[in-house]
Scaffold this active site. Structure first.
Site, PDB file in Angstrom:
ATOM      1  N   GLY A  18       0.851  -1.189   0.000  1.00 15.36           N
ATOM      2  CA  GLY A  18       0.000   0.000   0.000  1.00 15.36           C
ATOM      3  C   GLY A  18       0.885   1.236   0.000  1.00 15.36           C
ATOM      4  N   CYS A  19       0.473   2.239   0.711  1.00 15.95           N
ATOM      5  CA  CYS A  19       1.219   3.494   0.788  1.00 15.95           C
ATOM      6  C   CYS A  19       2.612   3.261   1.353  1.00 15.95           C
ATOM      7  CB  CYS A  19       0.445   4.465   1.683  1.00 15.95           C
ATOM      8  SG  CYS A  19       1.355   5.958   2.055  1.00 15.95           S
TER       9      CYS A  19
END
Length: 186
Positions: A18-19
């Site tokens: 993800g981020c």
């Protein structure tokens, strides 16, 4: 730098969960992790800029590259922490971040890393650790592009920001609870 890694017997892991601000913050705290760099991997163009990545059209994932000492923390241990601190069952999504750039991926650097990644996924699946099937991509590493400086060490520099407080803080709390024995002693 590559020469320095070899002389110190450090290994490299490249993970996307993800981020990259979230994954960077988690792995920076681990004993045996020498360096964590936020960037991009798994795409189709060279030297992409963040503004291109966030469109989802380059094929890159927000990723981190970890330099670690396998005598202190193993690749398998890194993977167990990776799986415990993000949701590997959501395709191209982590919480509110949606798109291929937020996919869960392991970009392996050796056959041994590939084998370990697949074995851990199989074990987590067999033990039904997650309610849904793991969709983490396991792909041979090809290139890593460092993100712009404002994305490096983001959580440590911006803890007061709402994203850090609501999205990253719970991951750090979980890390501290589940893996306290793996944390740096600062």
């Amino acid at each position: 730098m590559e020469e320095n890694l070899k002389s110190r017997k450090l290994e490299t892991a490249t993970l996307a969960g993800g981020c990259f601000w979230c994954t960077e913050a988690v792995f920076q705290r681990l004993d045996g992790v020498e360096k964590v760099t936020s960037g991009f991997s798994g795409g189709t163009i060279k030297n992409p800029a963040y503004r291109e990545i966030i469109t989802g059209r380059t094929g890159h994932a927000e990723a981190i590259q970890i330099s670690f000492d396998p005598n202190i923390i193993s690749f398998s241990e890194l993977l167990l922490i990776f799986f415990a601190t993000h949701d590997p069952t959501t395709l191209n999504r982590q919480q509110n971040d949606v798109g291929t750039q937020y996919r869960s991926a392991i970009f392996y650097h050796s056959e041994e890393q590939e084998i370990q990644a697949r074995e851990i996924i199989d074990k987590l699946e067999a033990e039904k650790v997650f309610k849904d099937r793991i969709v983490t991509e396991v792909t041979e590493f090809s290139a890593f592009y460092k993100a712009e400086e404002e994305h490096q060490d983001f959580y440590n520099q911006h803890r007061q920001q709402p994203y850090c407080q609501f999205i990253i803080d719970p991951k750090i709390t979980k890390l501290n609870k589940l893996f306290s024995d793996k944390l740096k002693k600062n």
